[in-house]
Write a protein that holds these residues in place. Structure first.
Motif, PDB file in Angstrom:
ATOM      1  N   PHE A  91       0.814  -1.211   0.000  1.00 51.40           N
ATOM      2  CA  PHE A  91       0.000   0.000   0.000  1.00 51.40           C
ATOM      3  C   PHE A  91       0.848   1.263   0.000  1.00 51.40           C
ATOM      4  CE2 PHE A  91      -4.107  -1.781   0.272  1.00 51.40           C
ATOM      5  CZ  PHE A  91      -3.955  -2.997   0.927  1.00 51.40           C
ATOM      6  N   PHE A  92       1.820   1.343   0.907  1.00 48.39           N
ATOM      7  CA  PHE A  92       2.528   2.594   1.134  1.00 48.39           C
ATOM      8  C   PHE A  92       4.038   2.412   1.109  1.00 48.39           C
ATOM      9  CE2 PHE A  92      -1.302   4.605   2.458  1.00 48.39           C
ATOM     10  CZ  PHE A  92      -1.987   3.708   3.253  1.00 48.39           C
ATOM     11  N   PHE A  93       4.722   3.410   0.595  1.00 46.89           N
ATOM     12  CA  PHE A  93       6.151   3.572   0.822  1.00 46.89           C
ATOM     13  C   PHE A  93       6.287   4.875   1.595  1.00 46.89           C
ATOM     14  CE2 PHE A  93      10.109   5.738  -0.108  1.00 46.89           C
ATOM     15  CZ  PHE A  93      11.007   4.785   0.341  1.00 46.89           C
ATOM     16  N   ILE A  94       6.926   4.815   2.742  1.00 45.99           N
ATOM     17  CA  ILE A  94       7.099   6.003   3.572  1.00 45.99           C
ATOM     18  C   ILE A  94       8.536   6.460   3.455  1.00 45.99           C
ATOM     19  CG2 ILE A  94       6.945   6.921   5.912  1.00 45.99           C
ATOM     20  CD1 ILE A  94       4.796   4.710   6.376  1.00 45.99           C
ATOM     21  N   GLY A  95       8.723   7.678   2.966  1.00 46.86           N
ATOM     22  CA  GLY A  95      10.050   8.223   2.730  1.00 46.86           C
ATOM     23  C   GLY A  95      10.842   8.423   4.011  1.00 46.86           C
ATOM     24  N   ALA A  96      12.142   8.282   3.886  1.00 47.03           N
ATOM     25  CA  ALA A  96      13.056   8.462   5.013  1.00 47.03           C
ATOM     26  C   ALA A  96      13.590   9.887   5.031  1.00 47.03           C
ATOM     27  CB  ALA A  96      14.220   7.484   4.891  1.00 47.03           C
ATOM     28  N   ASP A  97      14.136  10.279   6.167  1.00 47.37           N
ATOM     29  CA  ASP A  97      14.810  11.564   6.298  1.00 47.37           C
ATOM     30  C   ASP A  97      16.282  11.332   5.998  1.00 47.37           C
ATOM     31  OD1 ASP A  97      15.971  13.948   6.987  1.00 47.37           O
ATOM     32  OD2 ASP A  97      15.055  14.059   8.971  1.00 47.37           O
ATOM     33  N   ALA A  98      16.735  11.749   4.826  1.00 50.17           N
ATOM     34  CA  ALA A  98      18.114  11.502   4.402  1.00 50.17           C
ATOM     35  C   ALA A  98      19.132  12.237   5.255  1.00 50.17           C
ATOM     36  CB  ALA A  98      18.298  11.873   2.941  1.00 50.17           C
ATOM     37  N   ASN A  99      18.688  13.181   6.069  1.00 46.16           N
ATOM     38  CA  ASN A  99      19.589  13.895   6.965  1.00 46.16           C
ATOM     39  C   ASN A  99      19.712  13.233   8.334  1.00 46.16           C
ATOM     40  OD1 ASN A  99      20.359  15.991   5.206  1.00 46.16           O
ATOM     41  ND2 ASN A  99      18.352  16.911   5.491  1.00 46.16           N
ATOM     42  N   SER A 100      18.927  12.192   8.565  1.00 44.08           N
ATOM     43  CA  SER A 100      18.985  11.470   9.831  1.00 44.08           C
ATOM     44  C   SER A 100      20.199  10.555   9.855  1.00 44.08           C
ATOM     45  CB  SER A 100      17.715  10.629   9.999  1.00 44.08           C
ATOM     46  OG  SER A 100      17.863   9.694  11.043  1.00 44.08           O
ATOM     47  N   SER A 101      20.788  10.375  11.012  1.00 48.52           N
ATOM     48  CA  SER A 101      21.935   9.473  11.126  1.00 48.52           C
ATOM     49  C   SER A 101      21.518   8.022  10.892  1.00 48.52           C
ATOM     50  CB  SER A 101      22.602   9.614  12.495  1.00 48.52           C
ATOM     51  OG  SER A 101      21.678   9.268  13.522  1.00 48.52           O
ATOM     52  N   ALA A 102      20.225   7.710  11.032  1.00 50.87           N
ATOM     53  CA  ALA A 102      19.738   6.347  10.802  1.00 50.87           C
ATOM     54  C   ALA A 102      19.611   6.021   9.314  1.00 50.87           C
ATOM     55  CB  ALA A 102      18.391   6.151  11.481  1.00 50.87           C
ATOM     56  N   THR A 103      19.398   7.036   8.467  1.00 45.56           N
ATOM     57  CA  THR A 103      19.207   6.814   7.034  1.00 45.56           C
ATOM     58  C   THR A 103      19.974   7.837   6.209  1.00 45.56           C
ATOM     59  OG1 THR A 103      17.163   8.104   7.182  1.00 45.56           O
ATOM     60  CG2 THR A 103      16.940   5.697   7.225  1.00 45.56           C
ATOM     61  N   PRO A 104      21.271   8.005   6.430  1.00 44.74           N
ATOM     62  CA  PRO A 104      22.016   9.043   5.693  1.00 44.74           C
ATOM     63  C   PRO A 104      22.098   8.719   4.201  1.00 44.74           C
ATOM     64  CG  PRO A 104      23.534   7.612   6.864  1.00 44.74           C
ATOM     65  CD  PRO A 104      22.140   7.210   7.290  1.00 44.74           C
ATOM     66  N   GLY A 105      21.819   9.717   3.374  1.00 45.48           N
ATOM     67  CA  GLY A 105      21.939   9.552   1.928  1.00 45.48           C
ATOM     68  C   GLY A 105      20.909   8.633   1.309  1.00 45.48           C
ATOM     69  N   TYR A 106      19.915   8.204   2.050  1.00 38.93           N
ATOM     70  CA  TYR A 106      18.877   7.303   1.570  1.00 38.93           C
ATOM     71  C   TYR A 106      18.145   7.946   0.400  1.00 38.93           C
ATOM     72  CZ  TYR A 106      15.047   3.899   2.281  1.00 38.93           C
ATOM     73  OH  TYR A 106      14.135   2.893   2.145  1.00 38.93           O
ATOM     74  N   ASN A 107      17.929   7.217  -0.686  1.00 42.36           N
ATOM     75  CA  ASN A 107      17.199   7.736  -1.833  1.00 42.36           C
ATOM     76  C   ASN A 107      15.719   7.801  -1.461  1.00 42.36           C
ATOM     77  OD1 ASN A 107      16.760   8.694  -4.405  1.00 42.36           O
ATOM     78  ND2 ASN A 107      16.632   6.664  -5.307  1.00 42.36           N
ATOM     79  N   THR A 108      15.148   8.989  -1.393  1.00 40.06           N
ATOM     80  CA  THR A 108      13.823   9.170  -0.833  1.00 40.06           C
ATOM     81  C   THR A 108      13.068  10.318  -1.501  1.00 40.06           C
ATOM     82  OG1 THR A 108      12.666   9.672   1.249  1.00 40.06           O
ATOM     83  CG2 THR A 108      14.839  10.634   0.982  1.00 40.06           C
ATOM     84  N   PRO A 109      11.739  10.257  -1.513  1.00 40.38           N
ATOM     85  CA  PRO A 109      10.959  11.382  -2.009  1.00 40.38           C
ATOM     86  C   PRO A 109      10.864  12.504  -0.976  1.00 40.38           C
ATOM     87  CG  PRO A 109       9.498   9.654  -1.298  1.00 40.38           C
ATOM     88  CD  PRO A 109      10.896   9.114  -1.170  1.00 40.38           C
ATOM     89  N   GLY A 110      11.360  12.273   0.214  1.00 39.56           N
ATOM     90  CA  GLY A 110      11.286  13.219   1.321  1.00 39.56           C
ATOM     91  C   GLY A 110      10.828  12.491   2.569  1.00 39.56           C
ATOM     92  N   PRO A 111      11.097  13.064   3.735  1.00 39.84           N
ATOM     93  CA  PRO A 111      10.725  12.388   4.979  1.00 39.84           C
ATOM     94  C   PRO A 111       9.209  12.294   5.137  1.00 39.84           C
ATOM     95  CG  PRO A 111      11.574  14.582   5.440  1.00 39.84           C
ATOM     96  CD  PRO A 111      11.757  14.339   3.970  1.00 39.84           C
TER      97      PRO A 111
END
Length: 191
Positions: free
Chosen positions: A143-163
């Protein structure tokens, strides 16, 4: 956790609660269950409207290389969806309360096939007893893909549409499936 349950939806974690949501920056009223058009406000168009209100220039999120991230979706119009504001938005399904909205094709492929646009902002969906259903036999669709926060230390540089952040109230999900890892829809005990 005060009546809260948490489910894993594909690769995303979603919080659901039976408590009423707080009215936030904007409220978008879904009015249609069929195909999106210039005169409709579907769930997909409402999600896109909420994301667009928080990223009106469709800009690349800081820390990633995604260009025009909201355009990686089949839904790129808001139709007649009104009420989205900058900040957290509520998507209200009162007009389709108790009905089943059926999906059979992917809207986007953020880390796998998803039937709805990516969650790239803070959204609460007030389901009002509606059901989102993936048609049987169409293969793996979540159903859903939830974007990550690429500025977070948990997901640095993660390819995302936005948090993104998603909360569901009184919304039933059936038929969604994503292969890989332990991606079955399941309730987390103790929450």
């Amino acid at each position: 956790m005060n009546g809260r349950r948490v489910w894993a939806l594909g690769a995303a974690l979603v919080a659901a609660s039976t408590a009423p949501a707080t009215k936030w920056a904007g409220t978008i009223q879904v009015t249609d269950t069929g195909a999106a058009s210039a005169t409709t406000c579907t769930v997909a168009q409402a999600i896109y409207a909420a994301n667009l209100a928080n990223n009106p220039a469709n800009a690349t999120p800081a820390g990633v290389t995604t260009v025009m991230p909201l355009s990686d979706s089949a839904t790129t119009t808001t139709g007649s969806c009104n009420g989205a504001g900058s900040g957290a938005n509520t998507i209200d399904l009162t007009a389709v309360a108790g009905r089943t909205l059926t999906f059979s094709a992917a809207d986007n492929y953020w880390y796998g096939p998803n039937v709805l646009p990516p969650i790239a902002s803070t959204i609460v969906i007030e389901g009002q007893g509606a059901t989102l259903s993936v048609m049987t036999g169409v293969g793996r669709l979540r159903f859903f893909f939830i974007g990550a926060d690429a500025n977070s230390s948990a997901t640095p540089g993660y390819n995302t549409p936005g948090p993104g952040n998603l909360t569901l109230h009184r919304l039933r999900l059936t038929g969604g499936r994503q292969q890989g890892g332990n991606a079955a829809l399941r309730e987390q005990p103790g929450l």
